[in-house]
Motif scaffolding. Structure first.
Motif, PDB file in Angstrom:
ATOM      1  N   VAL A  18       2.286   3.725   8.475  1.00 30.90           N
ATOM      2  CA  VAL A  18       2.198   4.713   7.404  1.00 30.90           C
ATOM      3  C   VAL A  18       1.877   4.043   6.071  1.00 30.90           C
ATOM      4  O   VAL A  18       1.035   4.527   5.286  1.00 30.90           O
ATOM      5  N   GLY A  19       2.537   2.915   5.790  1.00 30.52           N
ATOM      6  CA  GLY A  19       2.291   2.205   4.545  1.00 30.52           C
ATOM      7  C   GLY A  19       0.871   1.684   4.442  1.00 30.52           C
ATOM      8  O   GLY A  19       0.242   1.765   3.376  1.00 30.52           O
ATOM      9  N   ALA A  20       0.344   1.143   5.549  1.00 31.66           N
ATOM     10  CA  ALA A  20      -1.031   0.640   5.546  1.00 31.66           C
ATOM     11  C   ALA A  20      -2.028   1.769   5.318  1.00 31.66           C
ATOM     12  O   ALA A  20      -3.001   1.620   4.559  1.00 31.66           O
ATOM     13  N   LEU A  21      -1.781   2.923   5.942  1.00 31.53           N
ATOM     14  CA  LEU A  21      -2.677   4.074   5.760  1.00 31.53           C
ATOM     15  C   LEU A  21      -2.629   4.585   4.318  1.00 31.53           C
ATOM     16  O   LEU A  21      -3.667   4.887   3.722  1.00 31.53           O
ATOM     17  N   GLY A  22      -1.412   4.684   3.752  1.00 27.19           N
ATOM     18  CA  GLY A  22      -1.274   5.169   2.384  1.00 27.19           C
ATOM     19  C   GLY A  22      -1.934   4.262   1.364  1.00 27.19           C
ATOM     20  O   GLY A  22      -2.666   4.726   0.480  1.00 27.19           O
ATOM     21  N   ASN A  23      -1.704   2.954   1.494  1.00 25.64           N
ATOM     22  CA  ASN A  23      -2.316   2.008   0.566  1.00 25.64           C
ATOM     23  C   ASN A  23      -3.825   1.911   0.765  1.00 25.64           C
ATOM     24  O   ASN A  23      -4.568   1.746  -0.210  1.00 25.64           O
ATOM     25  N   THR A  24      -4.285   2.032   2.009  1.00 25.95           N
ATOM     26  CA  THR A  24      -5.734   2.029   2.272  1.00 25.95           C
ATOM     27  C   THR A  24      -6.401   3.252   1.653  1.00 25.95           C
ATOM     28  O   THR A  24      -7.511   3.162   1.116  1.00 25.95           O
ATOM     29  N   PHE A  25      -5.714   4.400   1.704  1.00 30.15           N
ATOM     30  CA  PHE A  25      -6.264   5.608   1.083  1.00 30.15           C
ATOM     31  C   PHE A  25      -6.410   5.415  -0.423  1.00 30.15           C
ATOM     32  O   PHE A  25      -7.415   5.843  -1.007  1.00 30.15           O
ATOM     33  N   LEU A  26      -5.413   4.778  -1.058  1.00 30.34           N
ATOM     34  CA  LEU A  26      -5.513   4.527  -2.497  1.00 30.34           C
ATOM     35  C   LEU A  26      -6.661   3.575  -2.821  1.00 30.34           C
ATOM     36  O   LEU A  26      -7.363   3.746  -3.814  1.00 30.34           O
ATOM     37  N   VAL A  27      -6.844   2.555  -1.977  1.00 31.54           N
ATOM     38  CA  VAL A  27      -7.969   1.629  -2.172  1.00 31.54           C
ATOM     39  C   VAL A  27      -9.292   2.390  -2.079  1.00 31.54           C
ATOM     40  O   VAL A  27     -10.200   2.216  -2.911  1.00 31.54           O
ATOM     41  N   TYR A  28      -9.420   3.249  -1.068  1.00 29.56           N
ATOM     42  CA  TYR A  28     -10.628   4.059  -0.906  1.00 29.56           C
ATOM     43  C   TYR A  28     -10.827   4.978  -2.103  1.00 29.56           C
ATOM     44  O   TYR A  28     -11.956   5.138  -2.603  1.00 29.56           O
ATOM     45  N   HIS A  29      -9.731   5.567  -2.598  1.00 30.22           N
ATOM     46  CA  HIS A  29      -9.802   6.469  -3.745  1.00 30.22           C
ATOM     47  C   HIS A  29     -10.332   5.745  -4.980  1.00 30.22           C
ATOM     48  O   HIS A  29     -11.230   6.241  -5.673  1.00 30.22           O
ATOM     49  N   TYR A  30      -9.783   4.564  -5.259  1.00 28.61           N
ATOM     50  CA  TYR A  30     -10.212   3.816  -6.445  1.00 28.61           C
ATOM     51  C   TYR A  30     -11.627   3.270  -6.292  1.00 28.61           C
ATOM     52  O   TYR A  30     -12.383   3.203  -7.271  1.00 28.61           O
ATOM     53  N   LEU A  31     -12.008   2.880  -5.079  1.00 28.09           N
ATOM     54  CA  LEU A  31     -13.386   2.432  -4.851  1.00 28.09           C
ATOM     55  C   LEU A  31     -14.365   3.577  -5.074  1.00 28.09           C
ATOM     56  O   LEU A  31     -15.449   3.382  -5.641  1.00 28.09           O
ATOM     57  N   LEU A  32     -13.987   4.773  -4.629  1.00 25.68           N
ATOM     58  CA  LEU A  32     -14.839   5.944  -4.816  1.00 25.68           C
ATOM     59  C   LEU A  32     -15.017   6.254  -6.296  1.00 25.68           C
ATOM     60  O   LEU A  32     -16.136   6.538  -6.757  1.00 25.68           O
ATOM     61  N   LEU A  33     -13.918   6.184  -7.050  1.00 28.82           N
ATOM     62  CA  LEU A  33     -14.011   6.417  -8.489  1.00 28.82           C
ATOM     63  C   LEU A  33     -14.851   5.342  -9.173  1.00 28.82           C
ATOM     64  O   LEU A  33     -15.598   5.624 -10.108  1.00 28.82           O
ATOM     65  N   TYR A  34     -14.734   4.112  -8.687  1.00 23.32           N
ATOM     66  CA  TYR A  34     -15.487   3.006  -9.279  1.00 23.32           C
ATOM     67  C   TYR A  34     -16.992   3.201  -9.076  1.00 23.32           C
ATOM     68  O   TYR A  34     -17.786   3.038 -10.016  1.00 23.32           O
ATOM     69  N   PHE A  35     -17.385   3.557  -7.860  1.00 25.75           N
ATOM     70  CA  PHE A  35     -18.808   3.735  -7.579  1.00 25.75           C
ATOM     71  C   PHE A  35     -19.370   4.992  -8.241  1.00 25.75           C
ATOM     72  O   PHE A  35     -20.578   5.085  -8.471  1.00 25.75           O
ATOM     73  N   LYS A  36     -18.499   5.954  -8.550  1.00 24.34           N
ATOM     74  CA  LYS A  36     -18.948   7.145  -9.271  1.00 24.34           C
ATOM     75  C   LYS A  36     -19.062   6.895 -10.772  1.00 24.34           C
ATOM     76  O   LYS A  36     -19.572   7.746 -11.501  1.00 24.34           O
ATOM     77  N   GLY A  37     -18.589   5.739 -11.209  1.00 26.37           N
ATOM     78  CA  GLY A  37     -18.660   5.407 -12.628  1.00 26.37           C
ATOM     79  C   GLY A  37     -17.579   6.049 -13.467  1.00 26.37           C
ATOM     80  O   GLY A  37     -17.720   6.131 -14.693  1.00 26.37           O
ATOM     81  N   CYS A  38     -16.493   6.500 -12.827  1.00 26.37           N
ATOM     82  CA  CYS A  38     -15.407   7.133 -13.575  1.00 26.37           C
ATOM     83  C   CYS A  38     -14.598   6.071 -14.325  1.00 26.37           C
ATOM     84  O   CYS A  38     -14.411   4.954 -13.840  1.00 26.37           O
ATOM     85  N   LYS A  39     -14.114   6.452 -15.480  1.00 25.53           N
ATOM     86  CA  LYS A  39     -13.297   5.555 -16.275  1.00 25.53           C
ATOM     87  C   LYS A  39     -11.832   5.726 -15.884  1.00 25.53           C
ATOM     88  O   LYS A  39     -11.259   6.799 -16.017  1.00 25.53           O
ATOM     89  N   LEU A  40     -11.232   4.643 -15.400  1.00 29.86           N
ATOM     90  CA  LEU A  40      -9.853   4.695 -14.944  1.00 29.86           C
ATOM     91  C   LEU A  40      -8.891   4.448 -16.105  1.00 29.86           C
ATOM     92  O   LEU A  40      -9.228   3.777 -17.072  1.00 29.86           O
ATOM     93  N   LYS A  41      -7.697   4.980 -15.973  1.00 33.59           N
ATOM     94  CA  LYS A  41      -6.655   4.732 -16.957  1.00 33.59           C
ATOM     95  C   LYS A  41      -6.068   3.340 -16.744  1.00 33.59           C
ATOM     96  O   LYS A  41      -6.204   2.745 -15.676  1.00 33.59           O
ATOM     97  N   PHE A  42      -5.393   2.838 -17.762  1.00 27.34           N
ATOM     98  CA  PHE A  42      -4.789   1.512 -17.654  1.00 27.34           C
ATOM     99  C   PHE A  42      -3.671   1.502 -16.614  1.00 27.34           C
ATOM    100  O   PHE A  42      -3.440   0.490 -15.943  1.00 27.34           O
ATOM    101  N   THR A  43      -2.974   2.635 -16.475  1.00 29.30           N
ATOM    102  CA  THR A  43      -1.930   2.713 -15.450  1.00 29.30           C
ATOM    103  C   THR A  43      -2.525   2.562 -14.054  1.00 29.30           C
ATOM    104  O   THR A  43      -1.886   2.007 -13.156  1.00 29.30           O
ATOM    105  N   ASP A  44      -3.748   3.051 -13.848  1.00 29.34           N
ATOM    106  CA  ASP A  44      -4.420   2.884 -12.558  1.00 29.34           C
ATOM    107  C   ASP A  44      -4.707   1.406 -12.284  1.00 29.34           C
ATOM    108  O   ASP A  44      -4.624   0.946 -11.142  1.00 29.34           O
ATOM    109  N   TRP A  45      -5.046   0.667 -13.323  1.00 27.20           N
ATOM    110  CA  TRP A  45      -5.311  -0.765 -13.169  1.00 27.20           C
ATOM    111  C   TRP A  45      -4.041  -1.497 -12.734  1.00 27.20           C
ATOM    112  O   TRP A  45      -4.081  -2.364 -11.852  1.00 27.20           O
ATOM    113  N   ILE A  46      -2.895  -1.131 -13.302  1.00 32.96           N
ATOM    114  CA  ILE A  46      -1.626  -1.747 -12.895  1.00 32.96           C
ATOM    115  C   ILE A  46      -1.288  -1.352 -11.462  1.00 32.96           C
ATOM    116  O   ILE A  46      -0.812  -2.174 -10.667  1.00 32.96           O
TER     117      ILE A  46
END
Length: 289
Positions: A18-46
């Motif tokens: 469950v932990g691996a799936l949850g953390n992998t989903f977050l990685v996919y989420h942030y990669l998707l935002l990165y490739f879309k050119g979205c500006k992330l908050k500083f809390t997202d970076w932490i």
């Protein structure tokens, strides 16, 4: 295999999966935002650093413990034991420091304009980013000597001079030296924990004072409860309280196992369960909030 071992093995398997799936989903989420050119908050970076720490903890503590509980205890060589224990310690240290910096940054963000922290608001991302990178370096330095005392199972080992940690052994020291190492490795974590509790308490005080102030202004149409600052603060407070709960129990168990002359097998396995609780739960707290 005892019933308790089967139960702990199933729990570790569930946590790791469950932990691996949850953390992998977050990685996919942030990669998707990165490739879309979205500006992330500083809390997202932490949070991205926290995700890396979660993976290190799950892979280097949860997986070996799970494999060991199900009966395969000689699957790591000497280098594998040293590497997994070192990476787990680094991930554990980064988990508490990342959560601490997340709490401190949010406390600075929602601090009132008349606060003494006002001047820090603009520069806080620079300071905290430097602190996060520094904490990685310090975590490596503090734990670099830790694997020196770890060794794999072997036919020529004198078992009476070693502590059994299921899939690896640790060289047994005197009680005074064990207590010294326990205090040495716990001191940085205790400092981060105090900072985390202080910043969380500060945020609770700010929200409480604001709630009382809003009750007096009946004609105000502004709802702080619907503001992004309030939602982020509530989410981080929930994340911090969950971390403190699981980490406190894990710290007590690990300190007990490190000080004891002959650690109990069940306590060692239970320590692995609580070590993997926060890395397994935290990505879903982030997703839901």
């Amino acid at each position: 295999m005892r019933v308790s071992d089967i139960i702990i093995g199933v729990i570790l398997l569930s946590q790791t999966t469950v932990g691996a799936l949850g953390n992998t989903f977050l990685v996919y989420h942030y990669l998707l935002l990165y490739f879309k050119g979205c500006k992330l908050k500083f809390t997202d970076w932490i949070l991205q650093h926290l995700i890396v720490a979660n993976f290190l903890t799950l892979l280097c503590r949860g997986v070996p413990s799970m494999v060991s509980v199900f009966g395969l205890q000689d699957f790591l060589n000497d280098f594998g034991c040293k590497l997994t224990f070192c990476l787990h310690r680094i991930g554990r240290g980064m988990s508490i420091s990342s959560t601490c910096f997340l709490s401190v940054f949010q406390a600075i963000t929602i601090s009132p304009k008349v606060s003494r922290w006002t001047q820090l608001k603009a520069k806080s991302p620079i300071f905290i980013a430097s602190a996060v990178y520094m904490s990685w370096i310090l975590s490596v330095i503090v734990n670099i000597a830790f694997p020196m005392y770890m060794t794999a199972r072997g036919k020529n080992l004198n078992i009476t001079s070693l502590k059994n940690f299921e899939y690896c052994f640790s060289i047994r020291h005197s009680s005074a030296l064990d207590i010294f190492y326990a205090v040495l490795h716990s001191t940085p974590d205790a400092m981060f924990m105090l900072m985390m509790l202080w910043s969380s308490g500060y945020m609770v005080c700010i929200l409480y004072r604001h709630k009382k102030r809003m009750k007096r202004i009946h004609k105000s149409n502004f709802s702080f409860r619907s503001s992004p600052e309030f939602r982020a603060t509530k989410a981080i407070l929930f994340l911090v309280s969950t971390f403190v709960f699981f980490y406190t129990i894990s710290c007590i168990l690990q300190t007990n196992n490190s000080i004891m002359f002959n650690p109990d097998s069940f306590m060692v396995k239970l320590s692995s369960v609580f070590s993997a609780c926060f890395p397994a739960v935290s990505p879903f707290l982030v997703i839901t909030h």
